[in-house]
Design an enzyme around this catalytic site. Structure first.
Site, short mmCIF file in Angstrom:
data_model
loop_
_atom_site.label_atom_id
_atom_site.label_comp_id
_atom_site.label_asym_id
_atom_site.label_seq_id
_atom_site.Cartn_x
_atom_site.Cartn_y
_atom_site.Cartn_z
N CYS A 1 3.26 8.83 2.00
CA CYS A 1 3.70 9.43 3.27
C CYS A 1 4.65 8.52 4.02
O CYS A 1 5.61 8.99 4.63
CB CYS A 1 2.50 9.80 4.14
SG CYS A 1 1.34 8.45 4.42
N HIS B 1 10.37 -0.49 -4.17
CA HIS B 1 9.14 -0.41 -3.38
C HIS B 1 8.18 -1.51 -3.79
O HIS B 1 7.58 -2.17 -2.93
CB HIS B 1 8.51 0.97 -3.56
CG HIS B 1 7.48 1.28 -2.55
ND1 HIS B 1 6.16 0.95 -2.70
CD2 HIS B 1 7.59 1.89 -1.35
CE1 HIS B 1 5.49 1.35 -1.64
NE2 HIS B 1 6.33 1.92 -0.80
#
Length: 194
Positions: free
Chosen positions: A77, A130
């Site tokens: 999210c 990431h």
């Protein structure tokens, strides 16, 4: 921020900062202008029931100018929120030409929300970045778990944070037994005199 700088967000153009509270005096502490507001919240029976109700409603469909993608990867999210924020203001912050974010948004511009999600799922470069880092004048809720962007009405650069705070407060009130909320503002970076 180093994560986003490495992906192509110019260091001197924008920044993310914590919003310490939703009262007016705490909102005034946030650097202006605010370009986007991210709100992370827990998934509860109440939020899921509301999501299902919104899924059935087709009257709140936004125009094609809103960059939106579905969230099909669990626990992503924050990443989806960052992409929504930057994707909807990239013309205002000027992404580094040829950078990951510049290429990502150009490649996915004509895709629908599910195609964008699939592209991200298969994008090794974002996954690698990431792990290394370990608006059209309206206020939109861009929750990638929902079927579409939800318009919350008119807003402006000068009132975006306050308008978003009202929506966020209403969502928090629906989950009074939870403290698992976080609000982050994405602001244009300005020189500060100390």
């Amino acid at each position: 921020m180093q994560f986003l700088w490495g992906l192509g967000l110019p260091e001197d153009e924008a920044e993310f900062c914590d919003v310490y509270g939703l009262d007016e005096e705490l909102l005034e502490m946030v650097p202006k202008p605010v370009l986007a507001v991210l709100f992370l919240y827990p998934i509860t029976d109440e939020t899921e029931a509301e999501r299902m109700l919104q899924k059935e409603s087709s009257e709140k469909k936004p125009g094609g100018r809103v960059y939106f993608m579905k969230q099909t990867v669990g626990n992503a999210c924050g990443t989806i929120g960052l992409l929504h924020a930057i994707g909807n203001v990239s013309s205002e912050v000027g992404l580094v030409e040829g950078s990951y974010l510049d290429r990502f948004f150009k490649r996915t511009a004509s895709m629908d929300p599910l195609e964008r999600a699939s592209f991200l799922e298969n994008d090794r470069e974002m996954e690698d970045a990431h792990s290394v880092a370990a608006t059209a004048g309206e206020l939109y809720e861009l929750d990638g778990r929902k079927s579409q962007a939800i318009s919350h009405g008119a807003s402006s650069p000068s009132s975006l944070l306050q308008d978003a705070a009202k929506i966020i407060k209403a969502m928090i009130e629906k989950n009074p037994n939870s403290i698992n909320f976080n609000v982050i503002a994405f602001s244009r970076k300005v020189e500060r005199a100390f």
